[in-house]
Scaffold this motif. Structure first.
Motif, short mmCIF file in Angstrom:
data_model
loop_
_atom_site.label_atom_id
_atom_site.label_comp_id
_atom_site.label_asym_id
_atom_site.label_seq_id
_atom_site.Cartn_x
_atom_site.Cartn_y
_atom_site.Cartn_z
N VAL A 59 39.73 29.98 28.02
CA VAL A 59 40.37 31.18 27.47
C VAL A 59 40.92 32.05 28.59
O VAL A 59 42.07 32.51 28.51
CB VAL A 59 39.36 31.96 26.60
CG1 VAL A 59 39.95 33.28 26.15
CG2 VAL A 59 38.93 31.12 25.40
N MET A 62 44.02 30.41 30.06
CA MET A 62 45.19 30.59 29.19
C MET A 62 45.77 31.99 29.40
O MET A 62 46.99 32.15 29.51
CB MET A 62 44.80 30.40 27.73
CG MET A 62 44.41 28.99 27.35
SD MET A 62 45.80 27.94 26.96
CE MET A 62 46.41 28.71 25.50
N ALA A 63 44.88 33.00 29.46
CA ALA A 63 45.35 34.38 29.63
C ALA A 63 46.01 34.55 30.99
O ALA A 63 47.06 35.19 31.10
CB ALA A 63 44.17 35.34 29.47
N ARG A 66 49.30 33.24 31.05
CA ARG A 66 50.11 33.91 30.02
C ARG A 66 50.59 32.91 28.97
O ARG A 66 51.74 32.95 28.52
CB ARG A 66 51.27 34.68 30.63
CG ARG A 66 50.82 35.77 31.57
CD ARG A 66 51.99 36.58 32.08
NE ARG A 66 51.59 37.52 33.08
CZ ARG A 66 51.15 38.75 32.83
NH1 ARG A 66 51.04 39.17 31.61
NH2 ARG A 66 50.81 39.55 33.83
N TRP A 67 49.69 32.00 28.60
CA TRP A 67 49.97 31.02 27.56
C TRP A 67 49.22 31.43 26.30
O TRP A 67 48.11 31.94 26.36
CB TRP A 67 49.49 29.63 27.95
CG TRP A 67 50.17 29.02 29.13
CD1 TRP A 67 51.31 29.44 29.75
CD2 TRP A 67 49.73 27.87 29.85
NE1 TRP A 67 51.61 28.62 30.81
CE2 TRP A 67 50.65 27.64 30.89
CE3 TRP A 67 48.65 27.00 29.72
CZ2 TRP A 67 50.54 26.59 31.79
CZ3 TRP A 67 48.52 25.96 30.61
CH2 TRP A 67 49.46 25.75 31.62
N THR A 68 49.83 31.16 25.19
CA THR A 68 49.17 31.37 23.91
C THR A 68 49.46 30.18 23.03
O THR A 68 50.54 29.60 23.10
CB THR A 68 49.61 32.69 23.26
OG1 THR A 68 48.88 32.88 22.05
CG2 THR A 68 51.09 32.73 22.96
N GLY A 70 50.14 29.08 19.41
CA GLY A 70 50.50 29.59 18.10
C GLY A 70 50.33 28.52 17.05
O GLY A 70 49.85 27.42 17.32
N VAL A 96 54.19 33.11 27.35
CA VAL A 96 54.44 34.49 26.98
C VAL A 96 55.09 35.20 28.16
O VAL A 96 54.57 35.16 29.27
CB VAL A 96 53.13 35.19 26.58
CG1 VAL A 96 53.38 36.65 26.24
CG2 VAL A 96 52.49 34.48 25.42
#
Length: 99
Positions: A59, A62-63, A66-68, A70, A96
């Motif tokens: 997690v 990912m942050a 800057r990936w999310t 969806g 993102v």
């Protein structure tokens, strides 16, 4: 299924492919196998954690990247029967933008 194959089926693999990170993923796999051996040290596990972070497998990773991830409803996608697995992963993982 091998660890290598399982990793390349994750949504993050879309970005690894775009960034040409196959060497980094391979290094992570080799290091993880080494870390899981009975004589592994905390140092090796720390390196595994760093690789996982840099590859967006956690997690916090990912942050940091800057990936999310969806859902396919976020995109105008063809019906599930017509979409390829790669196209589906691409729709689910978005970089993102800063801001």
């Amino acid at each position: 299924m091998t660890l290598w194959e399982r990793l390349w089926e994750t949504p993050q693999a879309t970005m690894w492919e775009q960034l040409h990170q196959d060497f980094e993923v391979a290094s992570y796999v080799r290091l993880l196998v080494r870390a899981e051996s009975p004589r592994s040290s905390a140092i090796v596990w720390g390196q595994v954690k760093q690789f996982a972070e840099s590859l967006g497998l956690s997690v916090s990773g990912m942050a940091r990247n800057r990936w999310t991830i969806g859902t396919t409803e976020d995109e105008d996608m063809p019906s599930a029967g017509n979409a390829s697995p790669v196209a589906s992963l691409t729709a689910r993982l978005k970089a993102v933008a800063d801001g």
